[in-house]
Design a protein around this motif. Structure first.
Motif, PDB file in Angstrom:
ATOM      1  N   ALA A 142       0.834  -1.188   0.000  1.00  0.00           N
ATOM      2  CA  ALA A 142       0.000   0.000   0.000  1.00  0.00           C
ATOM      3  C   ALA A 142       0.874   1.245   0.000  1.00  0.00           C
ATOM      4  O   ALA A 142       2.004   1.226   0.465  1.00  0.00           O
ATOM      5  N   ILE A 143       0.318   2.295  -0.540  1.00  0.00           N
ATOM      6  CA  ILE A 143       0.925   3.617  -0.487  1.00  0.00           C
ATOM      7  C   ILE A 143       0.076   4.438   0.472  1.00  0.00           C
ATOM      8  O   ILE A 143      -1.151   4.481   0.345  1.00  0.00           O
ATOM      9  N   VAL A 144       0.716   5.082   1.434  1.00  0.00           N
ATOM     10  CA  VAL A 144       0.021   5.982   2.345  1.00  0.00           C
ATOM     11  C   VAL A 144       0.604   7.376   2.122  1.00  0.00           C
ATOM     12  O   VAL A 144       1.773   7.612   2.388  1.00  0.00           O
ATOM     13  N   ALA A 145      -0.219   8.259   1.607  1.00  0.00           N
ATOM     14  CA  ALA A 145       0.204   9.639   1.365  1.00  0.00           C
ATOM     15  C   ALA A 145      -0.262  10.479   2.543  1.00  0.00           C
ATOM     16  O   ALA A 145      -1.461  10.646   2.758  1.00  0.00           O
ATOM     17  N   ALA A 146       0.677  10.976   3.326  1.00  0.00           N
ATOM     18  CA  ALA A 146       0.347  11.790   4.491  1.00  0.00           C
ATOM     19  C   ALA A 146       0.602  13.258   4.151  1.00  0.00           C
ATOM     20  O   ALA A 146       1.724  13.642   3.854  1.00  0.00           O
ATOM     21  N   HIS A 147      -0.458  14.038   4.189  1.00  0.00           N
ATOM     22  CA  HIS A 147      -0.385  15.463   3.877  1.00  0.00           C
ATOM     23  C   HIS A 147      -0.763  16.258   5.117  1.00  0.00           C
ATOM     24  O   HIS A 147      -1.583  15.814   5.912  1.00  0.00           O
ATOM     25  N   PHE A 148      -0.189  17.453   5.254  1.00  0.00           N
ATOM     26  CA  PHE A 148      -0.629  18.345   6.329  1.00  0.00           C
ATOM     27  C   PHE A 148      -2.072  18.745   6.091  1.00  0.00           C
ATOM     28  O   PHE A 148      -2.890  18.715   6.989  1.00  0.00           O
ATOM     29  N   ASP A 195      -2.579  -0.672  -3.069  1.00  0.00           N
ATOM     30  CA  ASP A 195      -3.691   0.066  -2.472  1.00  0.00           C
ATOM     31  C   ASP A 195      -3.208   1.474  -2.145  1.00  0.00           C
ATOM     32  O   ASP A 195      -2.040   1.680  -1.800  1.00  0.00           O
ATOM     33  N   PHE A 196      -4.103   2.434  -2.232  1.00  0.00           N
ATOM     34  CA  PHE A 196      -3.737   3.828  -1.977  1.00  0.00           C
ATOM     35  C   PHE A 196      -4.619   4.409  -0.882  1.00  0.00           C
ATOM     36  O   PHE A 196      -5.840   4.270  -0.912  1.00  0.00           O
ATOM     37  N   PHE A 197      -3.976   5.052   0.078  1.00  0.00           N
ATOM     38  CA  PHE A 197      -4.683   5.722   1.164  1.00  0.00           C
ATOM     39  C   PHE A 197      -4.062   7.094   1.353  1.00  0.00           C
ATOM     40  O   PHE A 197      -2.851   7.258   1.209  1.00  0.00           O
ATOM     41  N   GLN A 198      -4.902   8.075   1.684  1.00  0.00           N
ATOM     42  CA  GLN A 198      -4.354   9.383   2.025  1.00  0.00           C
ATOM     43  C   GLN A 198      -4.851   9.794   3.396  1.00  0.00           C
ATOM     44  O   GLN A 198      -5.975   9.473   3.783  1.00  0.00           O
ATOM     45  N   VAL A 199      -3.997  10.494   4.115  1.00  0.00           N
ATOM     46  CA  VAL A 199      -4.357  10.989   5.441  1.00  0.00           C
ATOM     47  C   VAL A 199      -3.870  12.419   5.566  1.00  0.00           C
ATOM     48  O   VAL A 199      -2.932  12.834   4.883  1.00  0.00           O
ATOM     49  N   TYR A 200      -4.546  13.159   6.428  1.00  0.00           N
ATOM     50  CA  TYR A 200      -4.092  14.505   6.776  1.00  0.00           C
ATOM     51  C   TYR A 200      -3.557  14.460   8.203  1.00  0.00           C
ATOM     52  O   TYR A 200      -4.181  13.870   9.093  1.00  0.00           O
ATOM     53  N   THR A 201      -2.416  15.083   8.417  1.00  0.00           N
ATOM     54  CA  THR A 201      -1.779  15.055   9.723  1.00  0.00           C
ATOM     55  C   THR A 201      -2.261  16.170  10.643  1.00  0.00           C
ATOM     56  O   THR A 201      -2.066  16.095  11.845  1.00  0.00           O
ATOM     57  N   SER A 202      -2.891  17.193  10.098  1.00  0.00           N
ATOM     58  CA  SER A 202      -3.352  18.315  10.900  1.00  0.00           C
ATOM     59  C   SER A 202      -4.682  17.985  11.577  1.00  0.00           C
ATOM     60  O   SER A 202      -5.667  17.668  10.908  1.00  0.00           O
TER      61      SER A 202
END
Length: 65
Positions: free
Chosen positions: A11-17, A44-51
């Motif tokens: 999986a790829i986890v893209a963590a963005h502010f 698999d692709f997932f994105q999350v925001y860290t803020s």
């Protein structure tokens, strides 16, 4: 980065502010995500925001990340 082509799972986890401005998100985060999805299409692709603030604001809007 060709190592992933032989992987059976991953999986790829893209963590963005994050950002609350839709136009900014389209010009930055969405473009990055699209490139990641295209390059690593078998994973698999997932994105999350860290803020925490961004997550709280977006949880009240239609966009659910």
């Amino acid at each position: 980065m060709n190592f992933y082509k032989t992987m059976e799972k991953g999986a790829i986890v893209a963590a963005h502010f994050g950002t609350t401005h839709e136009d900014t998100r389209e010009k930055t985060i969405d473009i990055i995500n699209k490139k990641l999805k295209n390059e690593f299409d078998k994973l698999d692709f997932f994105q999350v925001y860290t803020s925490r603030i961004i997550n709280r604001i977006l949880s009240k809007e239609v966009l659910k990340i």
